[in-house]
Write an enzyme that holds these catalytic residues in place. Structure first.
Site, PDB file in Angstrom:
ATOM      1  CE  LYS A 134      -2.437   1.525   3.691  1.00 19.76           C
ATOM      2  NZ  LYS A 134      -2.409   3.012   3.796  1.00 19.76           N
ATOM      3  NE  ARG A 149       2.239   2.273  12.834  1.00 21.70           N
ATOM      4  CZ  ARG A 149       1.397   3.044  13.494  1.00 21.70           C
ATOM      5  NH1 ARG A 149       1.848   4.044  14.217  1.00 21.70           N
ATOM      6  NH2 ARG A 149       0.100   2.814  13.444  1.00 21.70           N
ATOM      7  CB  THR A 190     -10.764   4.080  12.424  1.00 19.52           C
ATOM      8  OG1 THR A 190      -9.598   4.402  11.689  1.00 19.52           O
ATOM      9  CG2 THR A 190     -11.406   2.849  11.835  1.00 19.52           C
ATOM     10  CG  HIS A 247     -14.457  13.617  -0.336  1.00 20.21           C
ATOM     11  ND1 HIS A 247     -14.800  13.674   0.994  1.00 20.21           N
ATOM     12  CD2 HIS A 247     -15.528  14.069  -1.010  1.00 20.21           C
ATOM     13  CE1 HIS A 247     -16.018  14.160   1.119  1.00 20.21           C
ATOM     14  NE2 HIS A 247     -16.485  14.421  -0.094  1.00 20.21           N
ATOM     15  CG  ASP A 248     -11.884  17.287  -5.973  1.00 22.27           C
ATOM     16  OD1 ASP A 248     -12.776  18.101  -6.275  1.00 22.27           O
ATOM     17  OD2 ASP A 248     -10.685  17.587  -5.916  1.00 22.27           O
ATOM     18  CB  ILE A 249     -16.153  17.910  -8.534  1.00 17.41           C
ATOM     19  CG1 ILE A 249     -14.864  18.214  -9.309  1.00 17.41           C
ATOM     20  CG2 ILE A 249     -16.507  19.072  -7.620  1.00 17.41           C
ATOM     21  CD1 ILE A 249     -14.998  19.395 -10.267  1.00 17.41           C
ATOM     22  CG  ASP A 253      -5.006   4.406   1.626  1.00 18.20           C
ATOM     23  OD1 ASP A 253      -6.134   4.836   1.336  1.00 18.20           O
ATOM     24  OD2 ASP A 253      -4.626   4.213   2.803  1.00 18.20           O
ATOM     25  CG  LEU A 254      -3.113   8.646  -3.333  1.00 20.76           C
ATOM     26  CD1 LEU A 254      -2.741   9.280  -4.665  1.00 20.76           C
ATOM     27  CD2 LEU A 254      -2.051   8.967  -2.295  1.00 20.76           C
ATOM     28  CE  LYS A 255      -7.764   6.527   4.203  1.00 22.46           C
ATOM     29  NZ  LYS A 255      -6.321   6.203   4.117  1.00 22.46           N
TER      30      LYS A 255
HETATM   31  O1  C5P Z   1       1.346   0.690  10.824  1.00 23.74           O
HETATM   32  P1  C5P Z   1      -0.058   0.224  10.787  1.00 23.74           P
HETATM   33  O2  C5P Z   1      -0.178  -1.290  10.636  1.00 23.74           O
HETATM   34  O3  C5P Z   1      -0.893   0.738  11.911  1.00 23.74           O
HETATM   35  O4  C5P Z   1      -0.602   0.857   9.417  1.00 23.74           O
HETATM   36  C1  C5P Z   1      -1.895   0.819   9.055  1.00 23.74           C
HETATM   37  C2  C5P Z   1      -2.077   1.421   7.687  1.00 23.74           C
HETATM   38  O5  C5P Z   1      -3.450   1.419   7.394  1.00 23.74           O
HETATM   39  C3  C5P Z   1      -1.597   2.860   7.542  1.00 23.74           C
HETATM   40  O6  C5P Z   1      -1.049   2.982   6.237  1.00 23.74           O
HETATM   41  C4  C5P Z   1      -2.842   3.694   7.650  1.00 23.74           C
HETATM   42  O7  C5P Z   1      -2.825   4.824   6.792  1.00 23.74           O
HETATM   43  C5  C5P Z   1      -3.916   2.742   7.170  1.00 23.74           C
HETATM   44  N1  C5P Z   1      -5.227   2.932   7.784  1.00 23.74           N
HETATM   45  C6  C5P Z   1      -5.438   2.854   9.145  1.00 23.74           C
HETATM   46  N2  C5P Z   1      -6.690   3.012   9.660  1.00 23.74           N
HETATM   47  C7  C5P Z   1      -7.703   3.246   8.871  1.00 23.74           C
HETATM   48  C8  C5P Z   1      -7.517   3.318   7.486  1.00 23.74           C
HETATM   49  C9  C5P Z   1      -6.246   3.160   6.974  1.00 23.74           C
HETATM   50  O8  C5P Z   1      -4.511   2.643   9.904  1.00 23.74           O
HETATM   51  N3  C5P Z   1      -8.905   3.355   9.382  1.00 23.74           N
END
Ligand code: C5P
Length: 225
Positions: free
Chosen positions: A30, A206, A113, A61-63, A57-59
């Protein structure tokens, strides 16, 4: 079988490529805003040239026309999956799905979240007794618009799988094996529970990127799947 997606939240493309090279038979990574803004399409191209599928994963949200153009560019670049915000609405989601043309899997972010009920109430301007209900409502809008699936936390995963049926992808972040540090994730899910709840893709950052032996940790996650 669920897929393991490694979140390459690293400061540079050089470090991301070095890590990818240490992960045996790596299938999915990702790329989020941090690394993509720094390194751009060149890194995405390099990863796909190595046979790795990229979840961008750039999420968005625009027109609708702007999101559709971004999706088209990501598809042409070779991304395999990308995120859009369900709060962009049906017209934006449909335009995105059309631009994906069945080649790029689009998944919708429902409720962030980081939001609790009070935050979400402020956004939508009405009472929100149940965030899971909101996630399900937005997920249905996304699927109706032609998205491949949604992103969900462990909290609403089982409910969404039950509500949406077996076909849609459900991508779950914040996955931690027992004993892993949660970091800043308030609510984590084990790989076993994510799979049991119906996840199709598990995103792990991580626990792998910060490990002394990332290859070994990656391998152990793969074994639990
Ligand atoms: O390091 P870790 O395992 O916590 O990374 C989780 C990844 O998932 C990150 O790249 C974060 O941007 C993404 N993410 C998240 N929670 C969300 C949506 C995406 O942690 N609700």
């Amino acid at each position: 079988m669920a897929e393991l997606v490694v979140a390459l939240d690293l400061p540079s493309g050089r470090e991301a490529l070095a890590l990818a090279a240490r992960l045996p038979a790596l299938k999915w990574v990702k790329l989020g805003s941090m690394l993509y803004v720094r390194e751009g399409p060149a890194l995405l191209r390099e990863l796909t040239a190595r046979g790795v599928r990229v979840f961008l994963d750039l999420k968005w949200h625009d027109i609708p026309s702007v999101v559709a153009a971004a999706v088209e560019a990501a598809r042409e670049l070779g991304a395999a999956m990308a995120t859009v915000h369900c709060l962009g609405g049906s017209a934006m989601l449909s335009a995105a799905a059309t631009a994906a043309a069945g080649e790029l899997a689009l998944v919708g972010v429902t409720v962030l979240t980081s939001h609790d009920a009070a935050d979400f109430e402020q956004v939508v301007g009405r009472g929100v007794p149940d965030l899971s209900f909101e996630a399900e409502r937005l997920a249905r809008i996304a699927l109706q618009a032609g998205l491949r699936g949604v992103v969900a936390s462990g909290r609403e995963l089982a409910l969404l799988r039950e509500a949406l049926g077996p076909d849609p992808w459900i991508v779950v972040p914040a996955v931690r094996a027992p004993g892993d540090l949660p970091g800043d994730q308030a609510r984590t899910v084990t790989p076993q529970d994510a799979v049991r709840g119906g996840a199709t893709h598990l995103v792990v950052g991580r626990p792998i990127t910060l490990a002394k032996d990332p290859g070994g940790v990656y391998q152990r996650f793969m074994e639990t799947l």
